[in-house]
Structure formats: C-alpha cells, structure tokens
Design an enzyme around this catalytic site. Structure first.
Site, PDB file in Angstrom:
ATOM      1  N   LYS A 148       0.829  -1.218   0.000  1.00  0.00           N
ATOM      2  CA  LYS A 148       0.000   0.000   0.000  1.00  0.00           C
ATOM      3  C   LYS A 148       0.863   1.268   0.000  1.00  0.00           C
ATOM      4  O   LYS A 148       0.611   2.199  -0.756  1.00  0.00           O
ATOM      5  CB  LYS A 148      -0.939   0.020   1.230  1.00  0.00           C
ATOM      6  CG  LYS A 148      -1.907  -1.160   1.264  1.00  0.00           C
ATOM      7  CD  LYS A 148      -2.890  -1.053   2.414  1.00  0.00           C
ATOM      8  CE  LYS A 148      -2.271  -1.129   3.799  1.00  0.00           C
ATOM      9  NZ  LYS A 148      -1.665  -2.435   4.136  1.00  0.00           N
ATOM     10  N   ARG A 179      -9.494   0.619   9.324  1.00  0.00           N
ATOM     11  CA  ARG A 179      -9.038  -0.749   9.547  1.00  0.00           C
ATOM     12  C   ARG A 179     -10.080  -1.572  10.295  1.00  0.00           C
ATOM     13  O   ARG A 179      -9.870  -2.764  10.508  1.00  0.00           O
ATOM     14  CB  ARG A 179      -7.758  -0.715  10.387  1.00  0.00           C
ATOM     15  CG  ARG A 179      -6.471  -0.818   9.577  1.00  0.00           C
ATOM     16  CD  ARG A 179      -5.322  -0.680  10.545  1.00  0.00           C
ATOM     17  NE  ARG A 179      -4.104  -1.313  10.096  1.00  0.00           N
ATOM     18  CZ  ARG A 179      -3.094  -0.668   9.550  1.00  0.00           C
ATOM     19  NH1 ARG A 179      -3.178   0.616   9.338  1.00  0.00           N
ATOM     20  NH2 ARG A 179      -1.990  -1.305   9.225  1.00  0.00           N
ATOM     21  N   ARG A 192      12.000  -5.663   4.099  1.00  0.00           N
ATOM     22  CA  ARG A 192      11.687  -4.253   3.790  1.00  0.00           C
ATOM     23  C   ARG A 192      12.600  -3.300   4.555  1.00  0.00           C
ATOM     24  O   ARG A 192      12.852  -3.491   5.737  1.00  0.00           O
ATOM     25  CB  ARG A 192      10.229  -3.989   4.166  1.00  0.00           C
ATOM     26  CG  ARG A 192       9.856  -2.521   4.172  1.00  0.00           C
ATOM     27  CD  ARG A 192       8.379  -2.308   4.142  1.00  0.00           C
ATOM     28  NE  ARG A 192       7.706  -2.578   5.400  1.00  0.00           N
ATOM     29  CZ  ARG A 192       6.415  -2.340   5.602  1.00  0.00           C
ATOM     30  NH1 ARG A 192       5.675  -1.843   4.629  1.00  0.00           N
ATOM     31  NH2 ARG A 192       5.860  -2.604   6.757  1.00  0.00           N
ATOM     32  N   ARG A 231      11.557  -1.314  10.141  1.00  0.00           N
ATOM     33  CA  ARG A 231      10.530  -1.045  11.143  1.00  0.00           C
ATOM     34  C   ARG A 231      10.585  -2.097  12.243  1.00  0.00           C
ATOM     35  O   ARG A 231      10.798  -3.271  11.964  1.00  0.00           O
ATOM     36  CB  ARG A 231       9.139  -1.069  10.482  1.00  0.00           C
ATOM     37  CG  ARG A 231       8.717   0.276   9.967  1.00  0.00           C
ATOM     38  CD  ARG A 231       7.471   0.238   9.143  1.00  0.00           C
ATOM     39  NE  ARG A 231       6.341  -0.473   9.729  1.00  0.00           N
ATOM     40  CZ  ARG A 231       5.113  -0.440   9.216  1.00  0.00           C
ATOM     41  NH1 ARG A 231       4.871   0.281   8.133  1.00  0.00           N
ATOM     42  NH2 ARG A 231       4.131  -1.113   9.766  1.00  0.00           N
ATOM     43  N   ARG A 246       0.089  -9.312  12.794  1.00  0.00           N
ATOM     44  CA  ARG A 246      -0.618  -8.254  12.048  1.00  0.00           C
ATOM     45  C   ARG A 246      -1.556  -8.862  10.998  1.00  0.00           C
ATOM     46  O   ARG A 246      -2.645  -8.341  10.744  1.00  0.00           O
ATOM     47  CB  ARG A 246       0.396  -7.311  11.393  1.00  0.00           C
ATOM     48  CG  ARG A 246       1.042  -6.362  12.414  1.00  0.00           C
ATOM     49  CD  ARG A 246       2.377  -5.807  11.943  1.00  0.00           C
ATOM     50  NE  ARG A 246       2.299  -5.054  10.717  1.00  0.00           N
ATOM     51  CZ  ARG A 246       3.331  -4.870   9.892  1.00  0.00           C
ATOM     52  NH1 ARG A 246       4.524  -5.376  10.180  1.00  0.00           N
ATOM     53  NH2 ARG A 246       3.180  -4.160   8.819  1.00  0.00           N
TER      54      ARG A 246
HETATM   55  P1  AMP Z   1       0.972   0.589   8.905  1.00  0.00           P
HETATM   56  O1  AMP Z   1       2.117   1.537   8.727  1.00  0.00           O
HETATM   57  O2  AMP Z   1      -0.259   0.995   8.134  1.00  0.00           O
HETATM   58  O3  AMP Z   1       1.354  -0.853   8.677  1.00  0.00           O
HETATM   59  O4  AMP Z   1       0.537   0.707  10.454  1.00  0.00           O
HETATM   60  C1  AMP Z   1       1.436   0.320  11.478  1.00  0.00           C
HETATM   61  C2  AMP Z   1       0.660   0.060  12.755  1.00  0.00           C
HETATM   62  O5  AMP Z   1       0.002   1.271  13.191  1.00  0.00           O
HETATM   63  C3  AMP Z   1      -0.464  -0.976  12.632  1.00  0.00           C
HETATM   64  O6  AMP Z   1       0.014  -2.317  12.739  1.00  0.00           O
HETATM   65  C4  AMP Z   1      -1.352  -0.563  13.824  1.00  0.00           C
HETATM   66  O7  AMP Z   1      -0.778  -1.004  15.027  1.00  0.00           O
HETATM   67  C5  AMP Z   1      -1.260   0.963  13.797  1.00  0.00           C
HETATM   68  N1  AMP Z   1      -2.318   1.570  12.966  1.00  0.00           N
HETATM   69  C6  AMP Z   1      -2.184   2.224  11.773  1.00  0.00           C
HETATM   70  N2  AMP Z   1      -3.369   2.624  11.295  1.00  0.00           N
HETATM   71  C7  AMP Z   1      -4.298   2.224  12.200  1.00  0.00           C
HETATM   72  C8  AMP Z   1      -5.724   2.294  12.256  1.00  0.00           C
HETATM   73  N3  AMP Z   1      -6.439   2.861  11.268  1.00  0.00           N
HETATM   74  N4  AMP Z   1      -6.351   1.771  13.340  1.00  0.00           N
HETATM   75  C9  AMP Z   1      -5.653   1.191  14.338  1.00  0.00           C
HETATM   76  N5  AMP Z   1      -4.321   1.050  14.340  1.00  0.00           N
HETATM   77  C10 AMP Z   1      -3.629   1.548  13.273  1.00  0.00           C
END
Ligand code: AMP
Length: 212
Positions: free
Chosen positions: A13, A86, A120, A153, A164
C-alpha cells in the site's frame, strides 16, 4: 478524488500510494506514518501507540480518528488514505468525515506478505520503501531518492507480521464486504514483484482510477 488503499500488511500500500499520488496529484495520508511521527515527536499518545504497534495490535479508534481528523483539517484536494479505515467502526466514522470515490483492495498471499515484510527497509527522511530481495537500493543502507538512512521497522519481524496478518483477517477483512455493498471496491492482484518491469500493479490501478 478520494481513495482508500485496503490490503493486508506488506501488500504494498505504501509503495503504490507513492506512485499513485504522483500520477493523480493526491496527498498520501498514512495513519501508520502519523502514529510513527507521533511516537518520534514524543506526542502524549506515543508510549501507548508504540506498545500496541510492537504487538501487532491496533491502536484505539478514538486515538487514530483524532490524529486523522487533525491531519485532514490541514489538507485540501484529493487524498489517498493508506491504513485507514481498519475496522468497521472506523469505516462508519469515516462516513462523517469525508466521502470516498473508490477503494483499491490489494490481494496478496500470506507468504509473499511475510517475505516482503522481513526484507523491507524504509528511508528515515523521505519514507521511501525498498526491499532487499526485489527492490534493492542502489547503495546499501542509503535511500536512492534523498540519500537518507534506511532502517527496518520494529514491527517488521516474522512474528509481528504474522500477528498483524491475523489482526487484519479478524478486524479489517470485513471492510471488503462493507465497500463491495457500497459498489466502490476494486480488487488488484498485488502478488507481482514491485520491480515488475512495467509496474503492472500501477497500470491496473490506473485503469480503475481513470474511470472514476
Ligand atoms: P501501517 O504503517 O499501516 O502498517 O501501520 C502500522 C501500525 O500502526 C499498525 O500495525 C497498527 O498497530 C497501527 N495503525 C495504523 N493505522 C491504524 C488504524 N487505522 N487503526 C488502528 N491502528 C492503526
């Protein structure tokens, strides 16, 4: 144009958002980036957010909705939402914040998602995303775009990626039917290498977005 990118962790994404935003002149809003920035800047929610992110769990809806609203108030024009909504409750809340034209759903197999995640690396400065197997930076540890330092990360370990993915299937996958019922869900096969010569995934996204 206001679009959502939906898909399991490591479906690509973030990488595709960076390409699509240039083509359609959109602002990329990543809730994961908003949270990582909050943690880096010692925002009051930082400690709680870090603990949940490192476990592969979601942060509470109220926390993320407040951060997102704050960000959207600063922006004008089209947006790409990456990582939000989400959960079904976040999708309901989003209806009150803004209208969405399309939801691009990136399909990916779990093993591809895990392999991508553990290889990554990301630029500390510009957020550029590379992959040590398929989309290597020209110089080890250095970003091709801005020469920033590349890092991994904390939540890109195999164990956390599996957690996840589980959270995704339990809490986010129901959004596919939610947006299908609204008639705006479009699926894209995201299993191809990101380095695929003609960047087929982006072409497929363009075919969809040019029609909306
Ligand atoms: P991402 O960078 O999108 O993979 O997000 C990293 C982490 O941030 C996720 O695994 C969640 O722990 C948290 N996170 C990001 N967006 C959301 C969301 N919309 N709702 C809840 N947690 C989120």
């Amino acid at each position: 144009m206001k679009i959502i990118l939906l898909g399991a962790p490591n479906a690509g994404k973030g990488t595709y958002a960076r390409k699509i935003k240039e083509i359609y002149n959109l602002t990329h809003v990543s809730t994961g980036d908003l949270l990582r920035n909050a943690i880096a800047n010692n925002h009051p929610i930082g400690a709680e957010a870090k603990e949940l992110i490192d476990q592969g769990s979601f942060v509470p809806d109220e926390m993320i909705v407040n951060l997102l609203k704050e960000e959207l108030e600063k922006l004008e024009g089209g947006i790409i939402l990456d990582g939000f909504p989400r959960t079904l409750s976040q999708a309901e809340l989003l209806k009150d914040i803004t209208d969405i034209n399309a939801v691009l759903k990136f399909d990916i197999n779990d093993e591809v998602a895990i392999r991508r995640g553990i290889s990554r690396v990301i630029c500390k400065d510009c957020g550029g995303i590379f992959n040590l197997l398929k989309l290597k930076p020209k110089e080890e540890g250095i970003c091709d775009h801005c020469q920033g330092e590349l890092y991994r990360r904390d939540d890109d370990t195999e164990e956390t990626i599996k957690s996840r993915l589980k959270t995704y299937y339990e809490q986010t996958a129901p959004l596919e039917d939610f947006y299908k019922n609204l008639g705006i869900l479009k699926s894209v096969d995201a299993n191809l290498d990101m380095s695929h010569p003609d960047f087929k995934v982006i072409k497929n996204c363009q075919e969809i977005l040019d029609k909306i």
